[in-house]
Each structure stands twice: as C-alpha cells, then as structure tokens.
Design an enzyme around this catalytic site. Structure first.
Site, PDB file in Angstrom:
ATOM      1  N   HIS A   1      40.491  38.699  25.438  1.00 57.81           N
ATOM      2  CA  HIS A   1      40.462  39.501  24.215  1.00 57.81           C
ATOM      3  C   HIS A   1      41.370  38.878  23.164  1.00 57.81           C
ATOM      4  O   HIS A   1      42.552  38.654  23.412  1.00 57.81           O
ATOM      5  CB  HIS A   1      40.904  40.942  24.499  1.00 57.81           C
TER       6      HIS A   1
ATOM      7  N   GLY B   1      34.050  48.152  27.510  1.00 52.23           N
ATOM      8  CA  GLY B   1      33.302  48.258  28.754  1.00 52.23           C
ATOM      9  C   GLY B   1      31.803  48.351  28.575  1.00 52.23           C
ATOM     10  O   GLY B   1      31.062  48.401  29.557  1.00 52.23           O
TER      11      GLY B   1
ATOM     12  N   SER C   1      34.342  45.742  23.835  1.00 55.89           N
ATOM     13  CA  SER C   1      35.778  45.710  23.544  1.00 55.89           C
ATOM     14  C   SER C   1      36.159  44.627  22.541  1.00 55.89           C
ATOM     15  O   SER C   1      37.188  44.745  21.866  1.00 55.89           O
ATOM     16  CB  SER C   1      36.573  45.501  24.836  1.00 55.89           C
TER      17      SER C   1
ATOM     18  N   ASP D   1      45.174  38.820  29.033  1.00 57.01           N
ATOM     19  CA  ASP D   1      44.023  38.757  29.926  1.00 57.01           C
ATOM     20  C   ASP D   1      43.198  37.492  29.719  1.00 57.01           C
ATOM     21  O   ASP D   1      42.308  37.179  30.499  1.00 57.01           O
ATOM     22  CB  ASP D   1      43.146  39.993  29.787  1.00 57.01           C
TER      23      ASP D   1
ATOM     24  N   ASN E   1      29.834  41.713  28.998  1.00 54.71           N
ATOM     25  CA  ASN E   1      30.124  42.483  30.207  1.00 54.71           C
ATOM     26  C   ASN E   1      29.008  42.371  31.238  1.00 54.71           C
ATOM     27  O   ASN E   1      29.264  42.428  32.444  1.00 54.71           O
ATOM     28  CB  ASN E   1      30.380  43.951  29.849  1.00 54.71           C
TER      29      ASN E   1
END
Length: 234
Positions: free
Chosen positions: A206, A92, A55, A203, A120
C-alpha cells in the site's frame, strides 16, 4: 529458501491486510454509503468522477486527503474544473464483491468511472476467467446505466513469486478488456511505486502519501484528456 520464506510471509501480510472481517466490512460499506450520499447532496450540478476500487483507492493507512482520488480533486479544483470526485474504494474488495455493490454506487449520474479492482483476486488465486468476467460484468452494468459514461480501467500486476503463468495471464486481463470494450486504460496503476520500499507502507503493497502522489500522476495522464474534452463540449 530464505527469500522464498520472505515472499510467503509478505503474501500472508498482504492477504490479511487487504481483507477485513465481515462485520468490519459491513461497517465500512455503511460508512462509505453515508459519505457518498452526503457528497451527492452537496455537489449538485457538478460532473462526477467515481473511483471504484479496493484499499489502493480507499487509501488504507492514510488520511482521506492523502488518497489519490483526493489529490485528483485538488488538481481539478486548481484548474477550476467543475468536477466532484467520489472515492468509492473499499478495503478487501474483490471483483465479485464489487459486482455485488455496483448497482448501489450507480444510484447517481457518473460522468467518468474509474475501475480499480482485481488485485485482491490475484492475491487469493481466484481463477483468472472469474476475475475477467466480473470486470466485464461491471463494465457492462456501467455502460447499460449510461452509455455516455467514460470508463477508465486501472491495470494491475502481481508479485512474480505468485507464479509466472498466473501473473502473466493476470496482467493481460486489463489491456484486453480495455481494447475489447473500447475503454481507457491506465497501463499499471502502481507504475514507479510498486517494489519501492520508500514509497510503500510497511506491508510493502500500500503506497505511502508520497506514493499516492505518483499514483495520482499515473491516473491524471489518462484522465486529463477526458475531462479536457468534456469541458470543450460544454
């Protein structure tokens, strides 16, 4: 205790924001394949720089033109360099998932391959040796496909609250792989962006559009001498 609760909450947000339901992931992968195919048809003759990541590369929460691969394309265009940039980022994505789709992505000639995966894995607590081996396998596949492809590995770091031993060993994976495989290294993709609220979305992980501009600079520092050298060889 309050700070610890915030850290746990942040990790939960990161985990779910980076992951996608299986059907959505399939749809995104199909959309990405269509985009790559279209770029291949429209960019014959140009050299190719392929960004393969999660991402952070895909630009979650941003417009496509705000992502750092798009900003790299703008930079190349401004210098009249005949390169096309392909953004093969998928939200993801883990190293295992990346390994599973790498062969399809390489159904084209790639001059520079930028590998941005691993974050991730770390957020999910995947065993470090598994992450290391998957990254090694991806590098091997790219090299086997074309030994002349220049590979850039993007270094990544994890929040310290995940555990000091794990985060320390995770950070070491990237420079060690770069050295062992004689590939280029971006020491830390999110240098000067990570941990700065004003440069990240809600978040906290990002980058915003402004943060992506800094990420693009981090990438360009490593990419510039590579494309300069390739141009001089022509």
């Amino acid at each position: 205790m309050k700070n610890l609760g915030i850290c746990y909450a942040l990790l939960i947000i990161i985990f779910f924001s980076c992951g996608e339901a299986n059907n959505k992931q399939k749809e995104k992968k199909e959309e990405q394949q269509e985009v790559v195919a279209e770029e291949n048809e429209n960019s014959e003759g140009s050299k190719t720089i392929l960004f393969f990541g999660n991402s952070l590369t895909a630009g979650l929460g941003l417009e496509s033109e705000e992502t750092f691969p798009a900003l790299i394309q703008e930079k190349l265009d401004s210098l009249n360099m005949d390169y096309r940039v392909i953004n093969a980022g998928l939200s993801g994505e883990t190293t295992a998932a990346g390994k599973n789709r790498i062969n399809w992505v390489l159904n084209q000639d790639v001059d520079v391959f930028v590998l941005e995966l691993g974050a991730n894995d770390g957020l999910r607590g995947i065993p470090l040796e598994e992450t290391r081996q998957n990254l090694q396998d991806i590098i091997d596949i790219v090299t086997e496909k074309n030994p002349d492809t220049e590979i850039i590995l993007a270094g990544m770091q994890l929040p310290p609250n995940i555990g000091q031993d794990y985060t320390t060993e995770f950070r070491k994976i990237f420079p060690e792989l770069a050295e062992n495989n004689n590939v280029h290294l971006i020491p830390f993709l999110l240098e000067d962006v990570a941990g700065r609220p004003e440069l990240n979305q809600q978040d906290g992980i990002h980058p915003t559009a402004e943060g992506q501009e800094i990420v693009a600079k981090n990438v360009w520092e490593v990419l510039e001498p590579i494309v300069d050298a390739e141009n001089q060889e022509e």
